[in-house]
Design an enzyme around this catalytic site. Structure first.
Site, PDB file in Angstrom:
ATOM      1  N   ARG A 184      -2.646 -10.921  -5.927  1.00  0.00           N
ATOM      2  CA  ARG A 184      -2.881  -9.835  -6.882  1.00  0.00           C
ATOM      3  C   ARG A 184      -3.290  -8.590  -6.101  1.00  0.00           C
ATOM      4  O   ARG A 184      -3.505  -8.648  -4.894  1.00  0.00           O
ATOM      5  CB  ARG A 184      -3.941 -10.222  -7.925  1.00  0.00           C
ATOM      6  CG  ARG A 184      -5.120 -10.913  -7.249  1.00  0.00           C
ATOM      7  CD  ARG A 184      -6.434 -10.530  -7.724  1.00  0.00           C
ATOM      8  NE  ARG A 184      -6.668  -9.128  -7.709  1.00  0.00           N
ATOM      9  CZ  ARG A 184      -7.100  -8.443  -6.647  1.00  0.00           C
ATOM     10  NH1 ARG A 184      -7.319  -9.028  -5.487  1.00  0.00           N
ATOM     11  NH2 ARG A 184      -7.323  -7.148  -6.734  1.00  0.00           N
ATOM     12  N   GLY A 185      -3.350  -7.454  -6.839  1.00  0.00           N
ATOM     13  CA  GLY A 185      -3.563  -6.174  -6.165  1.00  0.00           C
ATOM     14  C   GLY A 185      -2.182  -5.579  -5.927  1.00  0.00           C
ATOM     15  O   GLY A 185      -1.284  -6.261  -5.407  1.00  0.00           O
ATOM     16  N   ALA A 186      -2.023  -4.302  -6.312  1.00  0.00           N
ATOM     17  CA  ALA A 186      -0.682  -3.712  -6.342  1.00  0.00           C
ATOM     18  C   ALA A 186       0.097  -3.842  -5.020  1.00  0.00           C
ATOM     19  O   ALA A 186       1.239  -4.329  -5.019  1.00  0.00           O
ATOM     20  CB  ALA A 186      -0.789  -2.251  -6.791  1.00  0.00           C
ATOM     21  N   ARG A 238       4.751  -9.162 -13.497  1.00  0.00           N
ATOM     22  CA  ARG A 238       3.641  -8.341 -14.012  1.00  0.00           C
ATOM     23  C   ARG A 238       4.186  -6.920 -14.225  1.00  0.00           C
ATOM     24  O   ARG A 238       4.961  -6.429 -13.413  1.00  0.00           O
ATOM     25  CB  ARG A 238       2.438  -8.313 -13.051  1.00  0.00           C
ATOM     26  CG  ARG A 238       1.705  -9.651 -12.992  1.00  0.00           C
ATOM     27  CD  ARG A 238       0.382  -9.551 -12.244  1.00  0.00           C
ATOM     28  NE  ARG A 238      -0.684  -8.987 -13.068  1.00  0.00           N
ATOM     29  CZ  ARG A 238      -1.903  -8.709 -12.607  1.00  0.00           C
ATOM     30  NH1 ARG A 238      -2.198  -8.937 -11.339  1.00  0.00           N
ATOM     31  NH2 ARG A 238      -2.825  -8.205 -13.402  1.00  0.00           N
ATOM     32  N   GLN A 278     -12.865  -9.894 -10.087  1.00  0.00           N
ATOM     33  CA  GLN A 278     -12.360  -9.544  -8.742  1.00  0.00           C
ATOM     34  C   GLN A 278     -13.450  -8.904  -7.887  1.00  0.00           C
ATOM     35  O   GLN A 278     -13.441  -9.044  -6.665  1.00  0.00           O
ATOM     36  CB  GLN A 278     -11.171  -8.582  -8.858  1.00  0.00           C
ATOM     37  CG  GLN A 278      -9.903  -9.190  -9.421  1.00  0.00           C
ATOM     38  CD  GLN A 278      -9.797  -8.974 -10.901  1.00  0.00           C
ATOM     39  OE1 GLN A 278     -10.793  -8.909 -11.614  1.00  0.00           O
ATOM     40  NE2 GLN A 278      -8.578  -8.879 -11.404  1.00  0.00           N
ATOM     41  N   ASP A 317      -2.929   1.061  -9.728  1.00  0.00           N
ATOM     42  CA  ASP A 317      -1.733   0.244  -9.923  1.00  0.00           C
ATOM     43  C   ASP A 317      -0.499   1.100 -10.157  1.00  0.00           C
ATOM     44  O   ASP A 317       0.620   0.674  -9.886  1.00  0.00           O
ATOM     45  CB  ASP A 317      -1.936  -0.728 -11.087  1.00  0.00           C
ATOM     46  CG  ASP A 317      -2.851  -1.853 -10.640  1.00  0.00           C
ATOM     47  OD1 ASP A 317      -4.079  -1.653 -10.683  1.00  0.00           O
ATOM     48  OD2 ASP A 317      -2.335  -2.888 -10.195  1.00  0.00           O
ATOM     49  N   ASN A 340      -5.420   1.671 -13.561  1.00  0.00           N
ATOM     50  CA  ASN A 340      -6.133   0.758 -12.656  1.00  0.00           C
ATOM     51  C   ASN A 340      -6.852  -0.272 -13.517  1.00  0.00           C
ATOM     52  O   ASN A 340      -6.807  -0.212 -14.756  1.00  0.00           O
ATOM     53  CB  ASN A 340      -7.102   1.540 -11.758  1.00  0.00           C
ATOM     54  CG  ASN A 340      -7.663   0.679 -10.632  1.00  0.00           C
ATOM     55  OD1 ASN A 340      -6.917   0.023  -9.923  1.00  0.00           O
ATOM     56  ND2 ASN A 340      -8.980   0.643 -10.491  1.00  0.00           N
TER      57      ASN A 340
HETATM   58  O1  MRU Z   1      -5.134  -7.446 -11.973  1.00  0.00           O
HETATM   59  P1  MRU Z   1      -5.296  -7.133 -10.517  1.00  0.00           P
HETATM   60  O2  MRU Z   1      -6.405  -7.886  -9.875  1.00  0.00           O
HETATM   61  O3  MRU Z   1      -3.977  -7.276  -9.765  1.00  0.00           O
HETATM   62  O4  MRU Z   1      -5.672  -5.589 -10.485  1.00  0.00           O
HETATM   63  C1  MRU Z   1      -5.920  -4.979  -9.260  1.00  0.00           C
HETATM   64  C2  MRU Z   1      -6.331  -3.553  -9.374  1.00  0.00           C
HETATM   65  O5  MRU Z   1      -6.447  -2.998 -10.440  1.00  0.00           O
HETATM   66  C3  MRU Z   1      -6.499  -2.799  -8.083  1.00  0.00           C
HETATM   67  O6  MRU Z   1      -7.495  -1.821  -8.204  1.00  0.00           O
HETATM   68  C4  MRU Z   1      -5.175  -2.130  -7.699  1.00  0.00           C
HETATM   69  O7  MRU Z   1      -4.104  -3.042  -7.783  1.00  0.00           O
HETATM   70  C5  MRU Z   1      -5.218  -1.559  -6.331  1.00  0.00           C
HETATM   71  S1  MRU Z   1      -5.329  -2.814  -5.075  1.00  0.00           S
HETATM   72  C6  MRU Z   1      -5.296  -2.007  -3.587  1.00  0.00           C
END
Ligand code: MRU
Length: 343
Positions: free
Chosen positions: A47-49, A81, A187, A228, A238
């Site tokens: 996870r994380g963009a 996603r 997270q 994101d 985000n």
């Molecule tokens: O649902 P997630 O855990 O994938 O969401 C992650 C976030 O919102 C982060 O802030 C974003 O992806 C940036 S990660 C460098």
């Protein structure tokens, strides 16, 4: 990061550190099909963009290695996603290679593995450059509020917003990070605290609802979050709760920074109103671990992201520079600069 890498390639397999199991256990998943990668993204093992984007690129490489239909693999990955634009950015980049490729299937597979590797390596370099670019914005002994997880785990390595905190720490600035726990998937509590612990960076975990109180009583110097998807006008999607944080920061006169690679900027999306917001299962909210905390029969709404309007964002820190308002002008200029800089 050294001790682990969230997304790693092992010749014919993708190895992911299963983020659902952290901080309790370091379990690695070995994936060999695009469908497995899509499931790992959907279920948030990765996870994380930026990490999602890199994993999806490797998903296409895996499909090519196995002789699978690439447009089908592309579709399955695209459906995993909806909000993080890095997913679509990486898949578009892979598609430009496989569509109309002249050569053997083996040559195509080699080329796609190479491109996925390039996406992953560029991400690490971009994150370190984001950290460098942000240094002038971080005062010594800064108290920094952070939401969700944007570190090594959320990227290929090093991190964006958390990378900024790490870079400031490594530069000797004696920073202290306040980490929102980030309900419902935690997270911040599970992943950001895990990373800060491993790196020895001073930090304190707070519940999301404490952020206003902490701003008022501790004297937070700045807020930094990841993204994101950033629309052309600077509106930023985000993790859910980011918008509340930006409003609280404005009320307290605290600078609110977004940190992201230019691959998160989506110039095709004019404003935040066009960004698709993922809704996840009600069970994520209704349960704390195995314990149901919402009565049976009570409806739950679980948006995974929100959109912070550009007017609440002090600046957007990227690998090629810092964008200030008006973002309609500064963001396209940075995207263009990134394109020129790419080898
Ligand atoms: O649902 P997630 O855990 O994938 O969401 C992650 C976030 O919102 C982060 O802030 C974003 O992806 C940036 S990660 C460098």
């Amino acid at each position: 990061m050294g001790a682990f890498r969230s997304v790693a390639w092992r010749g014919d397999r993708l190895v992911l550190l299963d983020q659902r199991r952290l901080p309790g256990a370091k379990v690695y998943l070995e994936l060999s099909t695009a469908a497995e990668v899509a499931e790992a993204i959907r279920e948030m093992a990765v996870r994380g963009a930026p990490a999602i984007g890199a994993a999806a690129a490797y998903g296409i490489a895996l499909a090519a290695l196995r002789g699978e239909d690439l447009s089908q693999a592309d579709q399955v990955l695209r459906a995993s996603r909806p909000t993080a634009v890095n997913l679509f950015w990486a898949l578009d980049r892979m598609r430009r290679i496989w569509e109309g490729f002249q050569g053997s299937p083996e040559a195509l597979a080699r080329r796609l593995v190479e491109e996925a590797e390039r996406i992953a390596e560029e991400d690490v370099l971009a994150n370190k450059a984001i950290g460098q670019n942000a240094l002038s914005l971080i005062p010594d002994e800064a108290r920094i509020l952070h939401h969700c997880n944007t570190g090594s785990l959320a990227t290929v390595d090093y991190g964006t917003a958390l990378g900024i905190i790490r870079m400031a720490h490594e530069a000797g600035k004696k920073v202290h990070a306040f980490l929102d726990e980030t309900r419902p998937r935690l997270q911040g509590a599970r992943l950001s605290a895990f990373e800060m612990n491993e790196l020895g960076i001073p930090h304190t975990v707070i519940v999301d609802g404490a952020s206003g109180h902490v701003m008022k009583t501790f004297g937070i110097d700045l807020v930094v979050v990841g993204a994101d998807r950033i629309a052309k006008n600077g509106d930023t999607a985000n993790k859910i709760g980011t918008y509340n944080l930006a409003i609280a920061a404005r009320y307290h006169g605290i600078p609110f920074y977004v940190a992201a690679p230019t691959s998160t900027i989506d110039l095709k999306t004019k404003t935040g109103a066009e960004i698709p917001i993922e809704e996840r299962a009600p069970e994520e909210v209704a349960y704390c671990g195995p314990v149901r905390v919402v009565p049976e029969g009570s409806p739950v709404y679980n948006p995974a992201f929100d959109v912070t309007p550009a007017e609440l964002i002090t600046a957007i820190i990227t690998e090629v520079g810092i964008a200030y308002p008006p973002y309609e002008e500064s963001l396209p200029a940075l995207v263009e600069k990134a394109r020129e800089d790419r080898p």
